[in-house]
Scaffold this motif. Structure first.
Motif, short mmCIF file in Angstrom:
data_model
loop_
_atom_site.label_atom_id
_atom_site.label_comp_id
_atom_site.label_asym_id
_atom_site.label_seq_id
_atom_site.Cartn_x
_atom_site.Cartn_y
_atom_site.Cartn_z
N LEU A 138 53.67 11.70 113.37
CA LEU A 138 52.17 11.35 113.15
C LEU A 138 51.38 12.44 112.66
O LEU A 138 50.78 12.71 111.50
N PHE A 139 51.24 13.17 113.29
CA PHE A 139 50.21 14.68 113.23
C PHE A 139 51.55 15.44 112.08
O PHE A 139 50.16 15.98 111.22
N ASN A 140 52.52 15.25 112.45
CA ASN A 140 53.23 16.15 110.97
C ASN A 140 52.37 15.44 109.40
O ASN A 140 52.75 15.92 108.44
N LYS A 150 54.48 13.57 104.41
CA LYS A 150 54.46 12.02 103.84
C LYS A 150 55.21 11.52 102.74
O LYS A 150 55.32 10.20 103.32
N GLN A 151 55.17 12.58 101.96
CA GLN A 151 56.47 11.64 101.48
C GLN A 151 58.17 11.68 101.94
O GLN A 151 58.15 10.45 101.23
N ARG A 152 58.21 12.56 102.20
CA ARG A 152 59.25 12.27 102.97
C ARG A 152 59.88 10.90 103.65
O ARG A 152 60.22 10.23 104.11
N LEU A 153 58.56 10.97 104.52
CA LEU A 153 57.91 10.52 106.02
C LEU A 153 58.56 8.30 105.03
O LEU A 153 59.18 7.50 105.53
N ASP A 174 50.32 16.56 106.18
CA ASP A 174 51.24 17.33 104.99
C ASP A 174 51.89 16.57 103.88
O ASP A 174 52.53 15.23 104.44
N ARG A 175 51.43 16.67 102.62
CA ARG A 175 51.68 16.10 101.89
C ARG A 175 52.70 15.73 101.94
O ARG A 175 53.93 14.42 101.42
#
Length: 381
Positions: free
Chosen positions: A287-289, A296-299, A292-293
């Protein structure tokens, strides 16, 4: 330019994989294991019977405990000097295999001082002894990685020493050895593997080879870990065993992230397993990470692949397999945690936190650690 090394010479899978050892022409084997479980489930008897069948001499070193210290490695090296093995075999969980890896390298290179990790220049290969890893748990990936994680008691810190010479020549994935794992170990080691795969997947050092391995491990572990936890079934245990090793092959070439930095700091101070700490920390770290754009895209990408938000999936998986959602729920005493808080915060900034995909400041870390302790995931939104 980047050199990719996924494992040593061979990974052995399938039923009765332990029998592979018969063809390795071993003369003197130094076996590193823990105190009880490998004896109780018959693994040591199977291994020593195989060695006797091929007229190999062997010596057992059975002193390895959870979170092994460098003193255990030094004890093993002294025994090896007397026995003069041509092969070192680590059998059991991640701890005995890590000790076997370190003992093999520091035995072969006696000029290196394991007590002084800051000034170690470690070798790329072994020439004197063969190294075989036989994991009985499905989580650490140590059977294929270039790291040996050891505790430096005087520093209250676990440190991952790294070099190519630590990579075992042969990894034997005999899933029969995993059938005796109690449920809590299935859960904790499985979540260790999932943490490896997820942190690798969002690491900015990811490449096409390791992305496929990490993605496959994430999908496989999310599907089969709850089944392996629920049922003592060979097929499910073998699936998790293999996906765990895949995650190890991936992260060894890419790196991990803050969940591991935190778990090593906490594991060096408290008697809580590495996998348990990773499992608790992972949703908070993700959630903290996610601020980062790219992360977030990879998640979002892996969420689409598995069909659910990955952070929500991990929280739900922890609930299914009996993992507490906070350090407080894991019975870590609040007064002790607060008393150690400053040191824990500083130590959590080290290790894998240095390659976290999002830069972490000390004040960030303090907020993250308190959220993990009290179970306040929403504090990091």
């Amino acid at each position: 330019m980047k050199e990719i090394k996924l494992h040593g010479n061979s990974i052995i899978i399938g039923k009765d994989s332990l029998e592979y050892i018969k063809g390795l022409q071993i003369k003197r084997a130094f076996i590193v294991t823990g105190g009880n479980s490998m004896f109780k489930n018959g693994a040591i008897d199977r291994l020593t019977n195989i060695l006797r069948d091929v007229d190999a001499e062997y010596e057992l070193f059975c002193k390895v405990k959870k979170n092994p210290s460098i003193n255990t490695v030094l004890d093993a090296i002294e025994k090896m000097k007397e026995f003069q093995p041509d092969t070192v075999i680590g059998i059991g969980g991640g701890s005995p295999i890590d000790v076997a890896k370190a003992a093999a390298v520091f035995y072969e290179y006696p000029e290196l001082d394991i007590k002084n990790p800051d000034n170690l220049i470690l070798p790329k290969m072994r020439k004197k002894v063969r190294l075989i890893a036989i994991p009985s748990t499905s989580g650490t990936g140590t059977e294929v990685t270039r790291a040996s994680v050891l505790t430096y008691d005087d520093m209250n810190l676990k440190i991952g020493l790294k070099c190519d010479a630590f990579i075992p020549d042969v990894a034997v994935l005999d899933a029969a050895l995993t059938l005796s794992m109690p449920k809590n170990i299935v859960a904790e080691t499985g979540m260790d593997a999932l943490t490896h795969a997820v942190e690798c997947y969002i690491n900015k050092n990811i490449d096409e080879f390791t992305e496929v391995l990490a993605e496959g491990a994430i999908k496989g572990l999310i599907k089969y870990l709850p089944l392996s936890y629920e049922y003592e079934n060979y097929e499910y245990r073998e699936k998790v065993h293999i996906y765990s090793t895949m995650a190890g092959c991936a992260f060894s070439n890419v790196g991990l992230g803050m969940a591991h930095g935190i778990s090593h700091a906490l594991g060096g101070r408290f008697d809580l397993s590495h996998g348990l700490l990773n499992a608790i920390a992972l949703p908070y770290v993700l959630l903290f990470n996610s601020r980062d754009r790219e992360v977030k895209q990879r998640l979002d990408q892996i969420s689409r692949i598995i069909g659910n938000d990955i952070i929500e999936e991990i929280v739900n998986l922890n609930k299914k397999i009996g993992i507490p959602l906070s350090l407080k729920d894991a019975d870590l005493d609040e007064d002790v945690f607060l008393r150690e808080f400053e040191v824990l915060s500083q130590n959590s900034m080290k290790g894998s936190t240095r390659v976290n995909p999002v830069k972490v400041e000390l004040e960030d870390m303090k907020k993250i650690l308190k959220a993990i302790y009290y179970g306040r995931l929403d504090d990091l939104r």
